[in-house]
Design a protein around this motif. Structure first.
Motif, PDB file in Angstrom:
ATOM      1  N   GLY A   1       0.811  -1.167   0.051  1.00 16.50           N
ATOM      2  CA  GLY A   1       0.023  -0.186  -0.014  1.00 16.50           C
ATOM      3  C   GLY A   1       0.916   1.209  -0.021  1.00 16.50           C
ATOM      4  O   GLY A   1       0.561   2.148  -0.723  1.00 16.50           O
TER       5      GLY A   1
ATOM      6  N   THR B   1      -9.218   0.470  -0.745  1.00 19.01           N
ATOM      7  CA  THR B   1      -7.652   0.840  -1.281  1.00 19.01           C
ATOM      8  C   THR B   1      -7.170  -0.692  -0.792  1.00 19.01           C
ATOM      9  O   THR B   1      -6.333  -1.277  -1.581  1.00 19.01           O
ATOM     10  N   ALA B   2      -7.466  -0.974   0.431  1.00 20.08           N
ATOM     11  CA  ALA B   2      -6.791  -2.346   0.977  1.00 20.08           C
ATOM     12  C   ALA B   2      -7.093  -3.336   0.188  1.00 20.08           C
ATOM     13  O   ALA B   2      -6.494  -4.426  -0.166  1.00 20.08           O
TER      14      ALA B   2
ATOM     15  N   ARG C   1      -8.201  12.234  -0.472  1.00 19.60           N
ATOM     16  CA  ARG C   1      -8.922  10.756   0.043  1.00 19.60           C
ATOM     17  C   ARG C   1      -9.444  10.843   1.279  1.00 19.60           C
ATOM     18  O   ARG C   1      -8.816  11.715   2.165  1.00 19.60           O
TER      19      ARG C   1
ATOM     20  N   PHE D   1     -14.148   4.224   6.121  1.00 17.11           N
ATOM     21  CA  PHE D   1     -14.204   2.792   5.658  1.00 17.11           C
ATOM     22  C   PHE D   1     -15.379   2.148   4.677  1.00 17.11           C
ATOM     23  O   PHE D   1     -15.194   1.229   4.071  1.00 17.11           O
TER      24      PHE D   1
ATOM     25  N   GLU E   1       1.119   4.082  -2.914  1.00 14.69           N
ATOM     26  CA  GLU E   1       1.071   5.449  -2.599  1.00 14.69           C
ATOM     27  C   GLU E   1       2.318   6.322  -2.977  1.00 14.69           C
ATOM     28  O   GLU E   1       1.876   7.586  -3.735  1.00 14.69           O
TER      29      GLU E   1
ATOM     30  N   HIS F   1      -2.646   0.735  -7.006  1.00 15.00           N
ATOM     31  CA  HIS F   1      -2.887  -0.300  -6.020  1.00 15.00           C
ATOM     32  C   HIS F   1      -3.135  -1.655  -6.380  1.00 15.00           C
ATOM     33  O   HIS F   1      -3.496  -2.546  -5.624  1.00 15.00           O
TER      34      HIS F   1
ATOM     35  N   VAL G   1      -3.308  11.641  -2.694  1.00 19.69           N
ATOM     36  CA  VAL G   1      -3.701  11.181  -1.328  1.00 19.69           C
ATOM     37  C   VAL G   1      -4.537  12.197  -0.757  1.00 19.69           C
ATOM     38  O   VAL G   1      -5.204  11.853   0.326  1.00 19.69           O
TER      39      VAL G   1
ATOM     40  N   TRP H   1      -9.241   9.117   4.237  1.00 16.01           N
ATOM     41  CA  TRP H   1      -8.526   7.975   4.741  1.00 16.01           C
ATOM     42  C   TRP H   1      -9.312   7.620   6.097  1.00 16.01           C
ATOM     43  O   TRP H   1      -9.308   6.361   6.687  1.00 16.01           O
TER      44      TRP H   1
ATOM     45  N   GLY I   1     -12.813   4.379   0.766  1.00 15.03           N
ATOM     46  CA  GLY I   1     -11.722   4.880   1.378  1.00 15.03           C
ATOM     47  C   GLY I   1     -10.672   3.901   1.722  1.00 15.03           C
ATOM     48  O   GLY I   1     -10.211   3.268   0.736  1.00 15.03           O
ATOM     49  N   ALA I   2     -10.114   3.935   2.774  1.00 17.43           N
ATOM     50  CA  ALA I   2      -8.844   2.943   3.169  1.00 17.43           C
ATOM     51  C   ALA I   2      -9.283   1.516   3.054  1.00 17.43           C
ATOM     52  O   ALA I   2      -8.364   0.694   2.564  1.00 17.43           O
TER      53      ALA I   2
ATOM     54  N   THR J   1      -5.195  -3.556  -2.947  1.00 14.67           N
ATOM     55  CA  THR J   1      -4.065  -4.023  -2.590  1.00 14.67           C
ATOM     56  C   THR J   1      -3.608  -5.343  -2.690  1.00 14.67           C
ATOM     57  O   THR J   1      -2.733  -6.177  -2.979  1.00 14.67           O
TER      58      THR J   1
END
Length: 427
Positions: free
Chosen positions: A50, A290-291, A211, A216, A54, A64, A208, A213, A286-287, A294
């Motif tokens: 991650g 992205t996770a 976003r 969720f 970024e 990602h 970044v 962050w 959000g995060a 990834t």
């Protein structure tokens, strides 16, 4: 290993190198240390992927997805992480990704593609035929058994195909390598192709600073949204298994979310509070989103270990060539489909490309493509392959030329067994 006068031994922890006496508590520590290291490798690799994505920012398309894929490939080939993603992590990622994709399958989006059923079905069938043709060449020229060649070269539902390979008489490891080789190539090239077609803008992610962050899920109440997300994902996986869906961890939550979204849209429920075109409050954002991307990229890269490449290195050139030919043929079909339906080539390409559904749909979300069209075509091909896989293997065994089974060299008998056979006079 030094032995002390009290009978204890010095042992070293693989992670720290520090020595300790082999008392009962120290032995438990030594056994626990490798497990702790293995457990921490995945969070560390996920965080590194991650952060590296970024750092690349807007320099490459879909960072990602591509950066973690490259990181996973390096970790697998160097032996740092010889294992693929834990099964539970893969299932959780598929379930959450299914919920995310299901939010795009609303009735308004699906109604726009209802009139394109015939050309989309024709293109899907043509892609299956091209895979069978590539399997015939592989079986005849490379000596691969017909069942393995057919299941390995036909695109659609790679997880379900690999799971059923042994039952259908194919070489499971060879089928898995061929399937994930195609998935890896498509996942690595699709964002670049889409970015090139769009002039270098479509697959670039937001900076970044823009976003959220701290979010969720899409709703304002994060705790409630996360609980709803977990409930929908778990119920979708349960229903997917009960109904025997192919790839139930992905399709179960996707279809359940699509049904729920359709009911809310058609009945007008909550439209005064939530706009009809807004994603549900439990949609990953959000995060968390992205996770998910990834993890998908990292999982694809980690499947190409040194042992796997060493085992199939003689087949690698012909596999790469056939995969490129099938992918090129699907691109030609995409060009024709885009012209017939008057849709962007990028949407048609992602809908017909012979890649894994996880990687393709992740690319579709990242590049702001028509997710409803792409997920519909890819899901249809997945269902089609789950139904046709046994029939295709029977067709291959009866029509295609090539060995019916993979040639296996029998392992030499151990010395003690040979000595016993000689004494007993058996041949």
């Amino acid at each position: 290993m030094p032995i002390r006068t009290d009978g204890s031994r010095d042992q070293a922890c693989p992670a720290t190198g520090a020595s300790s006496r082999s008392s009962p508590s120290a032995s438990r520590t030594v056994r626990t240390c490798p497990r702790l290291v293995r457990a921490l490798r995945w969070p560390a690799a996920l965080a590194a992927g991650g952060l590296a994505a970024e750092a690349m920012g807007q320099r490459i398309p879909a960072p990602h997805l591509l950066v973690p894929m490259a990181l996973g490939l390096c970790l697998a080939l160097t032996g740092v992480m010889p294992d693929k993603a834990p099964r539970w992590a893969n299932r959780v990622a598929q379930a959450l990704l299914g919920v995310l994709l299901g939010t795009h399958l609303n009735p308004h989006a699906l109604s726009d593609t209802a009139g394109a059923v015939v050309p989309l079905t024709t293109v899907t069938g043509a892609a299956v035929v091209m895979g069978v043709g590539a399997a015939a060449i592989l079986a005849r020229r490379a000596g691969v058994d017909r069942a393995s060649a057919t299941l390995g070269m036909v695109a659609g539902g790679s997880t379900a195909v690999v799971a059923s390979a042994e039952e259908l008489g194919a070489d499971t490891r060879l089928v898995a390598f061929m399937q994930y080789l195609r998935v890896g190539l498509v996942a690595a090239t699709a964002p670049v192709i889409i970015d090139w077609v769009a002039g270098g803008t479509s697959a670039r992610e937001a900076p970044v600073a823009t976003r959220e962050w701290g979010r969720f899920v899409a709703g304002d109440h994060q705790g409630v949204g996360l609980l709803l997300l977990a409930a929908v994902a778990a119920l979708g996986v349960f229903l997917g298994r009960k109904t025997r869906l192919p790839c139930p961890a992905l399709l179960g939550p996707m279809l359940l979310t699509a049904v729920g979204t359709a009911l809310v849209t058609l009945t007008g429920t909550l439209t005064e509070i939530v706009p009809m075109d807004a994603p549900p409050a439990y949609a990953p954002a959000g995060a968390l989103r992205t996770a998910l991307f990834t993890l998908v990229g990292l999982d694809v890269g980690l499947r190409f270990t040194r042992h796997t490449l060493r085992r199939v290195r003689s087949l690698l050139p012909v596999l790469l060539a056939l995969t490129a030919v099938v992918s090129g043929g699907c691109a030609v079909l995409a060009a024709g489909l885009a012209r017939i339906l008057d849709i962007p080539f990028s949407d048609a390409y992602l809908a017909t490309t012979p890649g894994g559904i996880n990687a393709v749909l992740t690319t579709a979300v990242v590049t702001d493509a028509d997710v409803s069209l792409i997920s519909g075509v890819q899901s249809f091909r997945l269902f089609l392959m789950a139904l046709l896989a046994p029939l295709l293997v029977r067709f291959a065994l009866s029509v295609l030329r090539g060995p019916a089974r993979t040639r296996r060299t029998p392992a030499p008998a151990p010395p003690r067994a040979r000595l016993t056979s000689a004494r007993s006079g058996s041949p």
